[in-house]
Write a protein that holds these residues in place. Structure first.
Motif, PDB file in Angstrom:
ATOM      1  N   ARG A   1     -21.926  59.053  35.725  1.00  0.00           N
ATOM      2  CA  ARG A   1     -21.305  58.882  34.414  1.00  0.00           C
ATOM      3  C   ARG A   1     -20.713  60.201  33.932  1.00  0.00           C
ATOM      4  O   ARG A   1     -19.637  60.255  33.373  1.00  0.00           O
ATOM      5  N   ARG A   2     -21.456  61.285  34.188  1.00  0.00           N
ATOM      6  CA  ARG A   2     -20.956  62.604  33.763  1.00  0.00           C
ATOM      7  C   ARG A   2     -19.636  62.928  34.439  1.00  0.00           C
ATOM      8  O   ARG A   2     -18.717  63.446  33.823  1.00  0.00           O
ATOM      9  N   ARG A   3     -19.570  62.608  35.738  1.00  0.00           N
ATOM     10  CA  ARG A   3     -18.314  62.870  36.471  1.00  0.00           C
ATOM     11  C   ARG A   3     -17.170  62.078  35.847  1.00  0.00           C
ATOM     12  O   ARG A   3     -16.107  62.602  35.592  1.00  0.00           O
ATOM     13  N   LYS A   4     -17.465  60.779  35.603  1.00  0.00           N
ATOM     14  CA  LYS A   4     -16.419  59.911  35.009  1.00  0.00           C
ATOM     15  C   LYS A   4     -16.037  60.425  33.620  1.00  0.00           C
ATOM     16  O   LYS A   4     -14.884  60.371  33.229  1.00  0.00           O
ATOM     17  N   ALA A   5     -17.043  60.891  32.887  1.00  0.00           N
ATOM     18  CA  ALA A   5     -16.791  61.353  31.519  1.00  0.00           C
ATOM     19  C   ALA A   5     -15.871  62.559  31.524  1.00  0.00           C
ATOM     20  O   ALA A   5     -15.025  62.712  30.654  1.00  0.00           O
ATOM     21  N   LYS A   6     -16.058  63.403  32.530  1.00  0.00           N
ATOM     22  CA  LYS A   6     -15.188  64.573  32.632  1.00  0.00           C
ATOM     23  C   LYS A   6     -13.756  64.124  32.865  1.00  0.00           C
ATOM     24  O   LYS A   6     -12.824  64.658  32.284  1.00  0.00           O
ATOM     25  N   GLU A   7     -13.600  63.132  33.740  1.00  0.00           N
ATOM     26  CA  GLU A   7     -12.257  62.639  34.060  1.00  0.00           C
ATOM     27  C   GLU A   7     -11.611  61.969  32.853  1.00  0.00           C
ATOM     28  O   GLU A   7     -10.413  62.086  32.647  1.00  0.00           O
TER      29      GLU A   7
ATOM     30  N   GLU B   1     -25.490  61.088  36.619  1.00  0.00           N
ATOM     31  CA  GLU B   1     -24.555  62.062  37.204  1.00  0.00           C
ATOM     32  C   GLU B   1     -23.180  61.444  37.425  1.00  0.00           C
ATOM     33  O   GLU B   1     -22.152  62.053  37.138  1.00  0.00           O
TER      34      GLU B   1
ATOM     35  N   ALA C   1     -18.361  62.923  23.956  1.00  0.00           N
ATOM     36  CA  ALA C   1     -18.614  64.346  23.833  1.00  0.00           C
ATOM     37  C   ALA C   1     -19.747  64.467  22.823  1.00  0.00           C
ATOM     38  O   ALA C   1     -20.100  63.487  22.178  1.00  0.00           O
TER      39      ALA C   1
ATOM     40  N   LYS D   1     -12.776  59.785  28.967  1.00  0.00           N
ATOM     41  CA  LYS D   1     -12.854  59.926  27.514  1.00  0.00           C
ATOM     42  C   LYS D   1     -14.227  59.599  26.978  1.00  0.00           C
ATOM     43  O   LYS D   1     -14.362  59.171  25.863  1.00  0.00           O
TER      44      LYS D   1
END
Lengths: 306, 224
Positions: free
Chosen positions: A292-298, A290, A303, A300
């Motif tokens: 990581r998902r937050r960081k990924a949204k912020e 979770e 996808a 790069k």
């Protein structure tokens, strides 16, 4: 190299009246065509990196990228200042130093893989604490690294030094055996005694699975490095006292291969069994995903491929 | 014997946390950058298997990026590689691959820069050791353990003989070589793993041979 087994290595040492370290240094220079001086210089540089990792780890500034670990070496070190430890000073120090280097590794600091990054704390923990205790010159410890390297070379070629192949016994177990044997030689024991120390140490690690939480080199790797340093010291003491490994070290290495080959995939660095799949292990893994998902949204991060 | 060197047991010197997911990833990135021949302007990384699952906690993304900057495995700039790459004008794209890839820890890297493109598929197979499965779409395997010449040429009779004769003339021993061609008389790629790094004069001489299109040197043994 002129040796494939520890028995052959000990026999060369006996016949030529040399230490394991001397044989390893000579064989390495001959095999690679690099001068002894240059080979020694590189190993000395590696020892410098190990000492720096101990120093860095003891500052406690070692929070890992996942946030799961860091700061335990400093806890042990602070606790040692407060009074008598259960272990006794020198062993507790080796434990703290081993934790320190493993925490530096987990926080993306610089270490030497001995034999792997997952088991990088044990040899520096034993070596650096022993250097302070016995007042040895760096050069003595660098020789010790050649001795440890010779032992690891035999284990790697006859069993494994990869957790994905043979479980944690192949990584932490190998490092404990290497540190125990080297410690015997550093303290003036014979090559035969060093080989007994390897056998004694490895017997105590057989079957250890590789089960890191979320697949990361943190839980339980760091703690196993700390406790591994203590085991290495104990095995070296037994061997120096004259205790032999009744099952010869080479045969114990054979068992490592047998046990590692029989280990199910879930216990070989896949994160699919053992401590990784306990309720807490799963919960931590879920939280990391979770996060990581937050960081990924912020930023790069991956996808899905179109 | 799988291990032949004391420094594969004590070593490599590396930035943690994982010899396979970090040190190996740095080396894969470096192969891709050296194949391109200059600092990439754009880089697309497609991660497979365990690389895709655990890349974040192991800093595999930072490690691959560090490799693209031509850093070595123990470069202490690795933890800041993403910021440094951005400052250097590199645009990075991360994609989660479908399917398994050729190995549980594998990645495809596609680069552009200096008007050129480069693509590799590689995997980290343990202890910092890597296996490269393809270069620019040719299925040639290299390990990165030795200085490696990657030569693109047309598939013509005598090309290999000319190259090996030249390497032999200049005193270089070939430890391993691999050839792949797109089709008869089409483009082909040959890779040579050499025991020592060739001088620039040898590389130039190969470039001047008939039917040679491109010669690239990949050398991870050289400190960055």
């Amino acid at each position: 190299m002129r040796f494939e087994t520890l028995e052959q290595l000990a026999e060369i040492c006996r016949q030529e009246n040399k230490t394991i370290a001397e044989v390893m240094l000579e064989d390495q220079a001959r095999e690679t065509g690099v001068s002894r001086e240059e080979v020694f210089r590189q190993m000395a540089e590696y020892y410098g990196v190990m000492k720096e990792a101990v120093r860095q780890g003891l500052t406690g500034n070692t929070k890992s990228r996942s946030g799961l670990t860091g700061g335990d070496a400093k806890k042990v070190s602070d606790y040692m200042q407060q009074g008598e430890t259960s272990l006794g000073g020198p062993a507790a120090e080796a434990m703290a130093y081993a934790l320190a280097v493993s925490e530096v590794n987990a926080s993306m600091g610089r270490i030497i893989a001995t034999p792997t990054a997952g088991s990088c704390g044990i040899i520096p923990g034993v070596f650096v604490s022993a250097q302070e205790r016995f007042g040895w010159e760096d050069e003595h410890l660098v020789k010790g690294l050649f001795c440890a390297g010779a032992i690891g070379y035999v284990i790697a070629n006859n069993a494994s030094i990869s957790g994905a192949e043979g479980g944690c016994q192949a990584e932490v177990g190998s490092a404990i055996g290497m540190a125990a044997g080297a410690m015997v030689e550093l303290r003036g024991g014979t090559a035969q005694q060093a080989v007994h120390a390897v056998g004694l140490a490895l017997k105590n690690c057989l079957g250890l699975i590789c089960d890191p939480v979320a697949g990361l080199v943190e839980i339980p790797c760091i703690v196993r490095n700390g406790l591994g340093a203590v085991t290495a010291l104990a095995a070296s003491d037994m061997a120096l006292a004259g205790v032999g490994s009744v099952i010869p070290a080479d045969e114990v290495i054979g068992v490592m291969l047998e046990v590692g080959s029989a280990m199910p995939a879930k216990h070989r660095e896949t994160g699919k069994g053992g401590l990784a799949q306990t309720p807490t292990g799963r919960k931590l893994t879920k939280e990391l995903v979770e996060q990581r998902r937050r960081k990924a949204k912020e930023a790069k991060a991956p996808a899905k491929e179109d | 014997m799988r291990f032949k060197n004391v420094f594969s047991i004590i070593g490599p010197s590396m930035v943690g946390p994982s010899s396979s997911h970090t040190a190996g990833a740095v080396r894969i990135g470096r192969v891709a950058r050296q194949l391109l021949g200059s600092q990439p302007e754009t880089a697309k990384m497609t991660l497979f298997g365990s690389f895709a699952e655990t890349y974040w906690g192991h800093g595999t993304d930072l490690a691959l990026t560090a490799g693209l900057m031509d850093y070595d495995t123990d470069d202490q700039r690795i933890p800041q590689a993403d910021v440094l790459a951005e400052e250097a004008g590199m645009t990075l794209e991360w994609v989660q691959g479908r399917g398994n890839g050729p190995h549980p820890n594998s990645v495809k890297i596609q680069l552009t820069g200096g008007g050129r493109t480069a693509e590799i598929v590689a995997a980290s197979i343990g202890g910092g050791t890597i296996a490269v499965y393809s270069l620019n779409g040719f299925d040639v395997q290299i390990t990165g353990e030795y200085p490696t010449l990657a030569v693109k040429h047309s598939d013509s009779q005598g090309v290999l003989a000319n190259m090996t004769a030249l390497l032999s003339r200049d005193g270089y021993n070939i430890g391993y070589m691999d050839v792949d061609r797109k089709g008869r008389s089409g483009d082909a790629m040959t890779v040579f793993e050499l025991d020592s790094a060739p001088e620039e004069s040898t590389i130039q001489a190969i470039r001047k041979l008939p039917h040679i299109k491109e010669v690239t040197m990949i050398d991870l043994t050289k400190r960055s």
